[in-house]
Design a protein around this motif. Structure first.
Motif, PDB file in Angstrom:
ATOM      1  N   GLY A  41       0.865  -1.068   0.013  1.00  0.00           N
ATOM      2  CA  GLY A  41      -0.083  -0.130   0.082  1.00  0.00           C
ATOM      3  C   GLY A  41       0.941   1.251   0.076  1.00  0.00           C
ATOM      4  N   LYS A  42       0.247   2.349   0.503  1.00  0.00           N
ATOM      5  CA  LYS A  42       1.088   3.658   0.570  1.00  0.00           C
ATOM      6  C   LYS A  42       0.260   4.582   1.298  1.00  0.00           C
ATOM      7  CE  LYS A  42      -1.646   5.556  -3.471  1.00  0.00           C
ATOM      8  NZ  LYS A  42      -1.593   5.315  -5.199  1.00  0.00           N
ATOM      9  N   PRO A  43       0.893   5.685   1.842  1.00  0.00           N
ATOM     10  CA  PRO A  43      -0.039   6.601   2.694  1.00  0.00           C
ATOM     11  C   PRO A  43      -0.976   7.174   1.666  1.00  0.00           C
ATOM     12  CG  PRO A  43       2.483   6.844   3.309  1.00  0.00           C
ATOM     13  CD  PRO A  43       2.233   6.110   2.049  1.00  0.00           C
ATOM     14  N   HIS A  44      -2.222   7.552   2.348  1.00  0.00           N
ATOM     15  CA  HIS A  44      -3.200   8.235   1.500  1.00  0.00           C
ATOM     16  C   HIS A  44      -2.816   9.556   1.350  1.00  0.00           C
ATOM     17  CE1 HIS A  44      -6.986  10.051   0.834  1.00  0.00           C
ATOM     18  NE2 HIS A  44      -7.465   8.689   0.068  1.00  0.00           N
ATOM     19  N   GLU A  45      -3.120  10.083   0.087  1.00  0.00           N
ATOM     20  CA  GLU A  45      -2.577  11.470  -0.364  1.00  0.00           C
ATOM     21  C   GLU A  45      -3.048  12.753   0.565  1.00  0.00           C
ATOM     22  OE1 GLU A  45      -5.494  12.364  -3.974  1.00  0.00           O
ATOM     23  OE2 GLU A  45      -3.727  11.190  -4.494  1.00  0.00           O
ATOM     24  N   MET A  46      -4.178  12.194   1.163  1.00  0.00           N
ATOM     25  CA  MET A  46      -5.042  13.435   1.927  1.00  0.00           C
ATOM     26  C   MET A  46      -4.903  13.121   3.691  1.00  0.00           C
ATOM     27  SD  MET A  46      -8.373  14.240  -0.380  1.00  0.00           S
ATOM     28  CE  MET A  46      -8.951  15.255   0.933  1.00  0.00           C
ATOM     29  N   ASN A 114       5.902  -2.030   6.471  1.00  0.00           N
ATOM     30  CA  ASN A 114       6.273  -1.603   5.113  1.00  0.00           C
ATOM     31  C   ASN A 114       7.516  -1.133   5.447  1.00  0.00           C
ATOM     32  OD1 ASN A 114       6.531   0.461   2.947  1.00  0.00           O
ATOM     33  ND2 ASN A 114       5.163  -0.970   2.143  1.00  0.00           N
ATOM     34  N   GLU A 115       8.691  -1.561   4.597  1.00  0.00           N
ATOM     35  CA  GLU A 115      10.112  -1.040   4.816  1.00  0.00           C
ATOM     36  C   GLU A 115      10.083   0.430   4.463  1.00  0.00           C
ATOM     37  OE1 GLU A 115      11.946  -2.122   0.582  1.00  0.00           O
ATOM     38  OE2 GLU A 115      11.866  -3.717   2.194  1.00  0.00           O
ATOM     39  N   ASN A 116       9.261   1.065   3.808  1.00  0.00           N
ATOM     40  CA  ASN A 116       9.340   2.581   3.624  1.00  0.00           C
ATOM     41  C   ASN A 116       8.646   3.546   4.529  1.00  0.00           C
ATOM     42  OD1 ASN A 116      10.516   2.136   0.885  1.00  0.00           O
ATOM     43  ND2 ASN A 116       8.577   1.526   0.128  1.00  0.00           N
ATOM     44  N   MET A 117       8.178   2.916   5.524  1.00  0.00           N
ATOM     45  CA  MET A 117       7.493   3.722   6.763  1.00  0.00           C
ATOM     46  C   MET A 117       8.390   3.509   7.871  1.00  0.00           C
ATOM     47  SD  MET A 117       4.557   4.875   5.767  1.00  0.00           S
ATOM     48  CE  MET A 117       3.554   5.054   7.282  1.00  0.00           C
ATOM     49  N   TYR A 126      -3.349   3.595  10.000  1.00  0.00           N
ATOM     50  CA  TYR A 126      -4.613   3.040  10.089  1.00  0.00           C
ATOM     51  C   TYR A 126      -4.825   2.239   8.877  1.00  0.00           C
ATOM     52  CZ  TYR A 126      -9.829   3.009   9.892  1.00  0.00           C
ATOM     53  OH  TYR A 126     -11.165   2.896   9.900  1.00  0.00           O
ATOM     54  N   PRO A 127      -4.545   0.913   8.556  1.00  0.00           N
ATOM     55  CA  PRO A 127      -4.412   0.338   7.400  1.00  0.00           C
ATOM     56  C   PRO A 127      -5.858   0.000   6.919  1.00  0.00           C
ATOM     57  CG  PRO A 127      -3.839  -1.000   9.193  1.00  0.00           C
ATOM     58  CD  PRO A 127      -4.161   0.024   9.810  1.00  0.00           C
ATOM     59  N   GLY A 128      -5.957   0.094   5.372  1.00  0.00           N
ATOM     60  CA  GLY A 128      -7.109  -0.429   4.843  1.00  0.00           C
ATOM     61  C   GLY A 128      -7.379  -1.783   5.141  1.00  0.00           C
ATOM     62  N   SER A 129      -6.380  -2.610   5.238  1.00  0.00           N
ATOM     63  CA  SER A 129      -6.668  -3.964   5.608  1.00  0.00           C
ATOM     64  C   SER A 129      -5.389  -4.556   6.523  1.00  0.00           C
ATOM     65  CB  SER A 129      -6.514  -4.995   4.253  1.00  0.00           C
ATOM     66  OG  SER A 129      -6.774  -6.425   4.630  1.00  0.00           O
ATOM     67  N   GLY A 130      -6.058  -4.330   8.009  1.00  0.00           N
ATOM     68  CA  GLY A 130      -4.969  -4.549   8.890  1.00  0.00           C
ATOM     69  C   GLY A 130      -5.889  -4.885  10.089  1.00  0.00           C
ATOM     70  N   PHE A 131      -5.311  -5.916  10.986  1.00  0.00           N
ATOM     71  CA  PHE A 131      -6.014  -6.450  12.056  1.00  0.00           C
ATOM     72  C   PHE A 131      -5.191  -7.000  12.927  1.00  0.00           C
ATOM     73  CE2 PHE A 131      -7.865  -7.716   7.991  1.00  0.00           C
ATOM     74  CZ  PHE A 131      -9.111  -7.321   7.919  1.00  0.00           C
ATOM     75  N   VAL A 132      -5.588  -7.075  14.456  1.00  0.00           N
ATOM     76  CA  VAL A 132      -4.901  -7.679  15.657  1.00  0.00           C
ATOM     77  C   VAL A 132      -5.983  -8.779  15.948  1.00  0.00           C
ATOM     78  CG1 VAL A 132      -3.591  -5.551  16.313  1.00  0.00           C
ATOM     79  CG2 VAL A 132      -5.910  -6.255  17.104  1.00  0.00           C
TER      80      VAL A 132
END
Length: 188
Positions: A41-46, A114-117, A126-132
């Protein structure tokens, strides 16, 4: 919980078996803590802390990710769980722990990332698809392998305790992140 007024935001879509729901109050001492996130994924632009894993994805994959979690619930792989939301990875885990009246010891380096974060942003995202989740140890390998088929990386990151605290270890240093007796999220 610190707002001037009480508020609640909820969205429920679909049909579920009432005895196969993933709740946040079913964690038990000795359960393993699993963090599962779509890292593609990527950080949302807004909103930089929204880890966008849905906008540029194939619609079928996004639907399959939800269905995969449903499958795990319906086949009793998951004891408790929450989707990672505004409080980020550790805050969401703490919400689960508080409603279960438990604590946990977590190894930060085991959290899928993600290695870029940078860690500071990743833990608040707050991931679009992420769970604990919490699960019995003998279920963890299947959970990890099953979710990997749907572009969700899942790892065991710790264990549920009876301590009422969330402790995080990194590079042999452990800090208490939450203590339900001193700084609960819900103030129950």
């Amino acid at each position: 919980p610190d707002a001037e007024c009480d508020s609640l935001g909820v969205a429920i879509v679909g049909i579920a078996q009432k005895d196969k729901l993933i709740t946040s109050f079913g964690a038990e001492v000795g359960d393993k803590v699993i963090v599962a996130i779509d890292l593609d994924g990527k950080p949302h632009e807004m909103f930089a802390l929204n880890w966008d894993t849905t906008y540029d994805k194939d619609a079928q994959l996004v639907q399959d990710q939800i269905t995969a979690v449903q499958y795990l619930a319906e086949h009793d792989y998951i004891k408790s769980g929450k989707d990672i939301s505004n409080p980020g990875i550790l805050g969401t885990l703490e919400m689960l722990l508080e409603t279960s009246q438990k604590g946990a010891d977590v190894n930060l380096a085991d959290i899928p990332k993600n290695e870029n974060m940078p860690w500071n942003d990743w833990l608040k995202s707050y991931p679009g698809s992420g769970f604990v989740f919490t699960a019995k140890e003998d279920k963890c390998d299947f959970i990890k392998e099953y979710l990997a088929k749907y572009s969700i990386e899942a790892d065991v990151v710790g264990e549920v305790t009876d301590s009422m605290t969330l402790n995080v270890t990194y590079n042999d240093q452990t800090i208490e992140v939450f203590n339900q007796n001193k700084n609960p999220v819900f103030k129950l």
